[in-house]
Design a protein around this motif. Structure first.
Motif, PDB file in Angstrom:
ATOM      1  N   ILE A 171      20.083  23.024  20.921  1.00  0.00           N
ATOM      2  CA  ILE A 171      20.268  24.379  21.427  1.00  0.00           C
ATOM      3  C   ILE A 171      19.254  25.308  20.771  1.00  0.00           C
ATOM      4  O   ILE A 171      18.873  25.111  19.619  1.00  0.00           O
ATOM      5  CB  ILE A 171      21.701  24.916  21.197  1.00  0.00           C
ATOM      6  CG1 ILE A 171      22.117  24.760  19.724  1.00  0.00           C
ATOM      7  CG2 ILE A 171      22.692  24.240  22.119  1.00  0.00           C
ATOM      8  CD1 ILE A 171      23.465  25.384  19.395  1.00  0.00           C
ATOM      9  N   THR A 172      18.820  26.308  21.512  1.00  0.00           N
ATOM     10  CA  THR A 172      17.845  27.276  21.017  1.00  0.00           C
ATOM     11  C   THR A 172      18.359  28.695  21.254  1.00  0.00           C
ATOM     12  O   THR A 172      19.056  28.955  22.240  1.00  0.00           O
ATOM     13  CB  THR A 172      16.493  27.118  21.741  1.00  0.00           C
ATOM     14  OG1 THR A 172      16.703  27.242  23.158  1.00  0.00           O
ATOM     15  CG2 THR A 172      15.867  25.771  21.436  1.00  0.00           C
ATOM     16  N   GLY A 173      17.997  29.605  20.374  1.00  0.00           N
ATOM     17  CA  GLY A 173      18.310  31.027  20.534  1.00  0.00           C
ATOM     18  C   GLY A 173      17.021  31.816  20.544  1.00  0.00           C
ATOM     19  O   GLY A 173      16.146  31.600  19.698  1.00  0.00           O
ATOM     20  N   SER A 174      16.892  32.749  21.490  1.00  0.00           N
ATOM     21  CA  SER A 174      15.596  33.391  21.707  1.00  0.00           C
ATOM     22  C   SER A 174      15.707  34.912  21.808  1.00  0.00           C
ATOM     23  O   SER A 174      16.760  35.472  22.097  1.00  0.00           O
ATOM     24  CB  SER A 174      14.973  32.840  22.995  1.00  0.00           C
ATOM     25  OG  SER A 174      13.864  33.596  23.418  1.00  0.00           O
ATOM     26  N   SER A 175      14.568  35.543  21.630  1.00  0.00           N
ATOM     27  CA  SER A 175      14.473  36.991  21.812  1.00  0.00           C
ATOM     28  C   SER A 175      14.597  37.402  23.266  1.00  0.00           C
ATOM     29  O   SER A 175      14.677  38.591  23.574  1.00  0.00           O
ATOM     30  CB  SER A 175      13.141  37.503  21.239  1.00  0.00           C
ATOM     31  OG  SER A 175      13.092  37.320  19.840  1.00  0.00           O
ATOM     32  N   ASP A 176      14.620  36.424  24.194  1.00  0.00           N
ATOM     33  CA  ASP A 176      14.831  36.755  25.607  1.00  0.00           C
ATOM     34  C   ASP A 176      16.320  36.892  25.957  1.00  0.00           C
ATOM     35  O   ASP A 176      16.684  36.940  27.122  1.00  0.00           O
ATOM     36  CB  ASP A 176      14.158  35.719  26.517  1.00  0.00           C
ATOM     37  CG  ASP A 176      14.769  34.317  26.415  1.00  0.00           C
ATOM     38  OD1 ASP A 176      15.844  34.156  25.800  1.00  0.00           O
ATOM     39  OD2 ASP A 176      14.166  33.360  26.956  1.00  0.00           O
ATOM     40  N   HIS A 177      17.184  36.940  24.912  1.00  0.00           N
ATOM     41  CA  HIS A 177      18.627  37.178  25.031  1.00  0.00           C
ATOM     42  C   HIS A 177      19.412  35.948  25.482  1.00  0.00           C
ATOM     43  O   HIS A 177      20.610  36.066  25.757  1.00  0.00           O
ATOM     44  CB  HIS A 177      18.951  38.344  25.993  1.00  0.00           C
ATOM     45  CG  HIS A 177      18.331  39.650  25.625  1.00  0.00           C
ATOM     46  ND1 HIS A 177      18.669  40.843  26.244  1.00  0.00           N
ATOM     47  CD2 HIS A 177      17.383  39.976  24.709  1.00  0.00           C
ATOM     48  CE1 HIS A 177      17.958  41.832  25.723  1.00  0.00           C
ATOM     49  NE2 HIS A 177      17.166  41.318  24.794  1.00  0.00           N
ATOM     50  N   THR A 178      18.793  34.789  25.585  1.00  0.00           N
ATOM     51  CA  THR A 178      19.499  33.610  26.076  1.00  0.00           C
ATOM     52  C   THR A 178      19.592  32.507  25.022  1.00  0.00           C
ATOM     53  O   THR A 178      18.814  32.457  24.066  1.00  0.00           O
ATOM     54  CB  THR A 178      18.817  33.007  27.318  1.00  0.00           C
ATOM     55  OG1 THR A 178      17.555  32.430  26.939  1.00  0.00           O
ATOM     56  CG2 THR A 178      18.619  34.051  28.403  1.00  0.00           C
ATOM     57  N   VAL A 179      20.579  31.628  25.249  1.00  0.00           N
ATOM     58  CA  VAL A 179      20.702  30.362  24.526  1.00  0.00           C
ATOM     59  C   VAL A 179      20.428  29.265  25.546  1.00  0.00           C
ATOM     60  O   VAL A 179      20.934  29.309  26.668  1.00  0.00           O
ATOM     61  CB  VAL A 179      22.117  30.183  23.940  1.00  0.00           C
ATOM     62  CG1 VAL A 179      22.274  28.797  23.307  1.00  0.00           C
ATOM     63  CG2 VAL A 179      22.420  31.266  22.912  1.00  0.00           C
ATOM     64  N   LYS A 180      19.599  28.299  25.189  1.00  0.00           N
ATOM     65  CA  LYS A 180      19.301  27.204  26.102  1.00  0.00           C
ATOM     66  C   LYS A 180      19.697  25.868  25.481  1.00  0.00           C
ATOM     67  O   LYS A 180      19.633  25.701  24.261  1.00  0.00           O
ATOM     68  CB  LYS A 180      17.824  27.200  26.497  1.00  0.00           C
ATOM     69  CG  LYS A 180      17.451  28.403  27.379  1.00  0.00           C
ATOM     70  CD  LYS A 180      16.012  28.368  27.831  1.00  0.00           C
ATOM     71  CE  LYS A 180      15.636  29.614  28.629  1.00  0.00           C
ATOM     72  NZ  LYS A 180      16.116  29.565  30.019  1.00  0.00           N
TER      73      LYS A 180
END
Length: 387
Positions: free
Chosen positions: A244-253
């Protein structure tokens, strides 16, 4: 395929921090979640439905990293105030202070045996500490810019670190030598970690990329570019099948590492996602963000596939236990772009099952005259050998 998997579901949210949530980590016992924030506090959340939360005051600047010890009886936190604190997560609110670095400390992590801590700092160094002796041991000093993150390998023999010098470095803890320097990063490297078997490392970047290397061959296995902005944190699932990743684009993938593709995009945060982490059992994961809240998710997507993968990779020519990232095909580096077929999960965050928990505050906020607060006990450990 995503269609045969069960979608991750939002279990509940935790609200209590007054500023961005910068870091999250599960207690190995599966009963608690720790978080740190730009509001200078550490919080311990009870995962029981009506459990109370503890807020610990002590740091004088933003908390940048937090991690439970392998036993779950201690919590380490790092801060921009240049210190690391070792807490006993109880009503006494006790902590030991390590005067760790000459600049902001960006991360802190325990070794698997719980005997050492590794810290990374804007003073361009990685430092290792003894937990029991509460003393500084040694520094690793070849980074040429701020060091963002450092982690021990599962067997404690290696340390991986990354930073604004656009490198990921692999260190031998016995010789203190840098064994390898990966320079495939196109921008500042924001986060690094080992997978659970210790044979691969992942690194994320401010350029929104994610790289996974096999450290036995020093070859790049996978390269993902699935976010539209920088990745701030990631976490390997205990099975090594997902990440899982957390990003500055407001999403978790959610990435399927065996198939080598993006399978879920999770919406819910209203701001930058600063931190993500799986529980030790892999059945839960948490995300913390600039919207001051923590979202607790149930994994679901790993229920059936892990056993299928074990059976599929039961006959291997190498001695490593299955599954392993080297089983992926193709094995050459490959670039992944967001696809329309990716499952989008957009939960109604306001409709989660739990109300905000009661918060008990321990310690005294710096420069505060507030009374009737448990002041706790503090011990200070100085670093007498800054290198």
């Amino acid at each position: 395929m995503a269609s045969v998997l069960e979608d991750p579901t939002l279990e509940r949210h935790f609200k209590g921090h007054k500023n961005a949530v910068s870091c999250v980590h599960f207690n190995p016992n599966g009963k608690q979640l720790a978080s740190g924030s730009a509001d200078k506090t550490l919080m311990i959340w009870n995962l029981a439905p009506k459990g109370r939360a503890l807020r610990f005051f002590g740091h004088h600047d933003a908390v940048t990293g937090v991690q439970f010890s392998p036993s779950g009886k201690r919590v380490a936190s790092s801060s921009k105030d240049r210190t690391v604190r070792l807490w006993t997560p109880s009503m006494k609110g006790e902590s030991v202070v390590f005067r760790a670095h000459t600049a902001a400390v960006r991360s802190v992590a325990f070794s698997a045996d719980g005997l050492r801590l590794v810290t990374a700092s804007d003073d361009k160094s990685v430092k290792v500490w003894s937990v029991d002796r509460q003393s500084f041991i040694y520094s690793l000093n070849q980074h040429t810019n701020w060091v963002r993150c450092a982690r021990f390998s599962p067997d404690g023999r290696l340390i991986v670190s990354c930073g604004d010098d656009r490198t990921v470095r692999l260190w031998d803890t016995s010789t203190k030598h840098c064994l390898n320097c990966f320079t495939d990063c196109c921008g500042s490297s924001t986060f690094v970690d080992f997978n659970s078997s210790g044979t691969c490392i992942g690194s994320s970047g401010a350029d929104s990329s994610l790289n996974i290397w096999d450290i036995r061959t020093n070859k790049l296995l996978q390269h993902y570019k699935v976010h539209s902005e920088g990745i701030n944190s990631f976490s390997f699932h205990p099975s090594n099948n997902f990440l899982i990743t957390g990003s500055s684009d407001h999403t978790v993938k959610v990435l399927d590492l065996l198939e080598g593709r993006l399978i879920y995009t999770l919406h819910g945060h209203k701001d930058v996602v600063k931190s993500v982490g799986f529980s030790q059992a892999g059945d839960l994961f948490a995300s913390g963000g600039g919207d001051c809240q923590i979202l607790l998710w149930r994994t679901n997507f790993d229920r059936k596939s892990y056993h299928d993968v074990l059976q599929k990779h039961g006959q291997r020519s190498t001695p490593d236990p299955p599954p392993h990232l080297s089983d992926i095909h193709p094995r050459s580096p490959h670039l992944h772009h967001p696809q329309d077929s990716t499952v989008q999960v957009s939960p109604a965050v306001a409709d989660t099952r739990s109300a905000d928990p009661q918060v008990i505050e321990l310690g005294q906020p710096p420069h505060s005259n507030m009374r009737h607060r448990n002041t706790g006990k503090v011990s200070v450990i100085e670093n007498s050998s800054l290198e």
